[in-house]
Design an enzyme around this catalytic site. Structure first.
Site, PDB file in Angstrom:
ATOM      1  CG  ASP A 163      -2.014  -1.028   1.157  1.00 18.01           C
ATOM      2  OD1 ASP A 163      -2.356  -1.449   0.030  1.00 18.01           O
ATOM      3  OD2 ASP A 163      -2.530  -1.429   2.216  1.00 18.01           O
ATOM      4  CG  ASP A 177      -6.830  -1.557  -1.464  1.00 13.52           C
ATOM      5  OD1 ASP A 177      -7.097  -2.762  -1.590  1.00 13.52           O
ATOM      6  OD2 ASP A 177      -5.920  -1.114  -0.739  1.00 13.52           O
TER       7      ASP A 177
END
Length: 204
Positions: A163, A177
């Site tokens: 991330d 995401d």
């Protein structure tokens, strides 16, 4: 995905067979049935092509962005993009989207694999371009994070997701995401409008 599962489990609609409930069959000219079936197969093929094109684009964008982040940003100081409102900050996430559920890595891996299977199965009844786009986003995002789960440390099916998008006051996330969230929002909007994956419109 409840709306999608409803479509998977239902037989072909009257529209699929060219008949309407309670209506007498109209005389068909020579070759009409074959032409209609061919047209429907062509339409479905185009929607499936859209689904996989969107999925490949979303997956490739996520994969390339993670490769760059790991090579250039990981173990380095965050990069500020919009003051302190948005920055690039590389982390490894063992949980689900936005860092939730870090203790259930394997479960989230299984869920991602099931979602991919459901989307591929649903493609056989896909005649709606908006649904193709939505499912393509879900498929590409799910594949992006599943790739991390399988190939990244600490091990197969337990890998940590990369991330790096860090808005102020919010969880760090990635492009996979984002694709999943956008696809989910689009599915909700299509469901509210009564548009099914097979292209039919219903009113509850």
């Amino acid at each position: 995905m409840a709306e999608a599962e409803r479509i998977i489990g239902t037989p072909d609609t009257p529209e699929d067979s060219g008949e309407r409930p309670g209506a007498a069959a109209a005389p068909a000219g020579p070759g009409t049935d074959g032409q209609d079936a061919a047209a429907r197969r062509t339409g479905r093929g185009r929607r499936i092509a859209v689904l996989f094109a969107v999925a490949v684009f979303a997956y490739a964008l996520d994969l390339v962005s993670k490769l760059i982040v790991v090579a250039k940003l990981e173990h380095h100081a965050p990069i500020q993009l919009v003051g302190d409102l948005l920055e690039l900050h590389a982390i490894r996430n063992p949980g689900a989207a936005f860092g939730f559920g870090a203790a259930f890595t394997i479960i989230f891996t299984v869920i991602a694999a099931v979602v991919i299977g459901v989307i591929i199965r649903l493609a056989r009844k896909l005649y709606s371009t908006p649904w193709a786009i939505a499912l393509g986003l879900l498929l590409g995002g799910a594949l992006g994070n599943l790739t991390d789960r399988i190939f990244r440390a600490p091990g197969i099916f337990e890998g940590e997701v990369v991330d790096f998008i860090a808005p102020k006051g919010f969880a760090v996330f990635n492009l996979a995401d984002s694709a999943i969230v956008c696809g989910g929002i689009l599915i909700v909007l299509l469901s509210f409008r009564g548009l099914d994956p097979d292209g039919t419109v219903h009113k509850d």
